[in-house]
Design an enzyme around this catalytic site. Sequence first.
Site, PDB file in Angstrom:
ATOM      1  N   ARG A 242       2.085   8.768  -6.315  1.00  0.00           N
ATOM      2  CA  ARG A 242       1.596  10.065  -6.811  1.00  0.00           C
ATOM      3  C   ARG A 242       1.854  10.349  -8.288  1.00  0.00           C
ATOM      4  NH1 ARG A 242      -1.716  10.127  -2.919  1.00  0.00           N
ATOM      5  NH2 ARG A 242      -1.179  11.160  -0.968  1.00  0.00           N
TER       6      ARG A 242
ATOM      7  N   HIS B 149      -5.532  -1.051   5.630  1.00  0.00           N
ATOM      8  CA  HIS B 149      -5.365  -0.237   6.839  1.00  0.00           C
ATOM      9  C   HIS B 149      -6.466  -0.378   7.886  1.00  0.00           C
ATOM     10  CE1 HIS B 149      -7.916   2.221   4.322  1.00  0.00           C
ATOM     11  NE2 HIS B 149      -6.930   2.767   3.652  1.00  0.00           N
TER      12      HIS B 149
ATOM     13  N   ASP C 252       0.804   2.615   3.679  1.00  0.00           N
ATOM     14  CA  ASP C 252      -0.094   3.703   3.254  1.00  0.00           C
ATOM     15  C   ASP C 252       0.692   5.017   3.144  1.00  0.00           C
ATOM     16  OD1 ASP C 252      -2.297   5.046   2.361  1.00  0.00           O
ATOM     17  OD2 ASP C 252      -3.426   4.931   4.236  1.00  0.00           O
TER      18      ASP C 252
ATOM     19  N   HIS D  11       0.832  -1.205   0.000  1.00  0.00           N
ATOM     20  CA  HIS D  11       0.000   0.000   0.000  1.00  0.00           C
ATOM     21  C   HIS D  11       0.872   1.262   0.000  1.00  0.00           C
ATOM     22  CE1 HIS D  11      -4.085   1.661   1.508  1.00  0.00           C
ATOM     23  NE2 HIS D  11      -3.412   2.616   0.901  1.00  0.00           N
TER      24      HIS D  11
ATOM     25  N   ASN E 195      -6.465   8.967   6.973  1.00  0.00           N
ATOM     26  CA  ASN E 195      -7.704   8.232   6.750  1.00  0.00           C
ATOM     27  C   ASN E 195      -7.386   6.761   6.503  1.00  0.00           C
ATOM     28  OD1 ASN E 195     -10.370   7.730   6.385  1.00  0.00           O
ATOM     29  ND2 ASN E 195     -10.472   8.506   4.294  1.00  0.00           N
TER      30      ASN E 195
ATOM     31  N   ASN F  65      -4.924   5.785  -7.155  1.00  0.00           N
ATOM     32  CA  ASN F  65      -5.581   7.110  -7.143  1.00  0.00           C
ATOM     33  C   ASN F  65      -4.655   8.210  -7.646  1.00  0.00           C
ATOM     34  OD1 ASN F  65      -3.969   6.931  -4.858  1.00  0.00           O
ATOM     35  ND2 ASN F  65      -5.329   8.177  -3.589  1.00  0.00           N
TER      36      ASN F  65
END
Lengths: 323, 440
Positions: free
Chosen positions: B65, B235, B308, B61, B281, B95
């Site tokens: 970017r 997570h 993450d 994870h 998050n 993402n």
Amino acid sequence: MRHLLSTAELTRDEAVRILDTAEAMAATQGRSIKKLPTLRGRTVVNLFFEDSTRTRISFEAAAKRLSADVLNFSAKGSSVSKGESLKDTALTLQAMGIDAVVIRHHDSGAPHRLAHSGWIDVPVLNAGDGTHQHPTQALLDAFTLRRHLSADGETPAPEDTALDGASVVIVGDVLHSRVARSNVSLLHTLGARVTVVAPPTLLPVGIEPWPCEVRYDLDEALAEAVPDAVMMLRVQRERMTSAGGFFPSPHEYHRRYGLDGERLARLPERCVVMHPGPMNRGLEISAEAADSPRSTIVEQVGNGVAVRMAALYLLLAGEEGIA
Amino acid sequence: MSTDYLILGARLLGEEPADLVLRDGVIASLGADTAHPRDGVELVTVDADGLLALPGLVDLHTHLREPGREDTETVLTGSRAAAAGGFTAVHAMANTTPVADTAGVVEQVHRLGIDAGYVDVRPVGAVSVGLEGTRLAELGAMASSAAGVRVFSDDGHCVDDPVLMRRALEYVKSFDGVIAQHAQEPRLTVGAQMHEGVVSAELGLAGWPAVAEESIIARDILLAEHVGSRLHVCHLSTAGSVDIVRWAKARGIDVTAEVTPHHLLLTDEQARSYDPRYKVNPPLRTAEDVEAVRAGLADGTIDVVATDHAPHAAEDKDCEWPAGAFGMTGLETALPVVQATMVETGRLTWADVARVLSTTPARIGRVSGQGRPVAVGEPANLTLVDPAARRRVEPAAQVTRSRNTPFAGTELPGRVVATFLRGRATVYDGAPVAHEEVNA
């Protein structure tokens, strides 16, 4: 006192000192010339990221009566609406040589960040942040209540007194209320017994450690608390209408949690009715209650100026005497 | 000229010291020193006295970017930070801008990873087109692409539509894929800023309730059981989630779960600073939750630690809390945090650390050649760690392009001294090897 960010940070002595100072300020406000020279040459910025004409005017009046220069900075129509950050706004103001910032912000914690991020190096006074704190509102409520406990509400309260033994019931949207958070901790610090009453949907998860009783039934709470003051919180109608609304209808809210004539009549004789304004008549408070002789709502507004004078004075002039 | 490495006296998985020879991309020998210089090949001897040898770490994870936010991280800078943290493979989350929801984008990220050369970059494919949660992305095309995607996730968003989630779970069975779910019931978390509890009540920040995570995990587990698919929970952060996954495993459901280093160490008390450095998050939870995820990791309920790693620009953290971005960097602090919270507390051995940070994540991601035993003939993906070192985390000294570490100023144990990817050093003497050399 370096900043005034949260009533939770005030000791009992500090809080009493602010109230005593506010009485001294109030005493000067009966004179025909209300202006004191105390903060002459100092500049206070009202940095308002959220519209609140009444609070801004109250701070402006307080600063001007201490002879400070006041700059009003409103986010609307300013560089902020063009995307400027709080940090850059703060750096800009700092560069202009200001002496204190009064900040109103829609984000909880924004005044804390302003005070502690190293962006500026002047006292920060929280004029309401998100759903967190509104310390001068709680102080003016305590000031008003202190006068009523000792006398008729118009006579100055004796120095060095707190609110020991007083019973205060706070009713309404506690979840979203910075007024409730500020009041619960300040009233407790000053020795009062606090009961909050709301539908469970309008109480925060995690309220258990708060120094207050939590009740769902207003009539039971009023009967048990035998209050010296009932403080009605503003309820936003739009909280009800959206999907996932917090209560079924304004009528149901008013029936269960509104201060109507019947509940008003059952209050102990000495009990005052408080509201931070602006009110929703017919929702959390009936016209009968708002306009009754028990209501301190207009007094609260007047006392707000004295309390804000005291806060500005203590943050900016510190130990210098009051002229 | 290629290089052979003779590593002297490294403690394999923290056990007995041994000498290793890395040659032609594999572990050529193990045991007493058996390296012989070869013609035209440089032989470098590494004194590994006191160092641990672990299989190269594998992150399930990571947010690299690129494409889209190269100001905060690129595949090159992020994979270099990964190597500095002891990793030899990372999974790059989908993402990005554009979203990694087509074969074209995942192949681009895959290619950038090869060009960087620091770690194996395994792109994660989006579950839904544009991460919008409405229709399936071309999962098969991504699986068959040169990137060979096996992990699919809308991370950052929850696949909350139960029908879409069911279809995704079913569909990826044909190529042995896995759905990695960001479990967050969206209606329960509108505007959420931090864990909902005592601290949020006081701070007046909108709450992110544990039930919003737990209800999705429970639903997904039952869906995975119903359709006989593999589910991975990203997570996981609450005590309740640990209980639900424990129940699922006892029932024989094919579910795996990860915990982040920050959820092993930090709590919602950090939010009292209103400093968005601590905004993430899922949010930092309570001390009881921290204890529960540590216990879950120790007893195997939680399978892996995943970083993450979420780099953000300075201006997205140097602001008011609600205006701040969610996420924190983690590649370079993951192993130190695991050492501090799990090894030094006696809850995991170093062999367990190899399992949760290498073997199992490689297995979940179906990453060949990674997470292998430290044994002769295996790919020489290794990291050498000095467990006795203690260092204060300095954001400016980190390799990642971003500075948003929540551990700034914290002293953490352990230091990666060297990392090898198929026998080539990507980190040496505690510093990343220059890109030209890695990529030579």
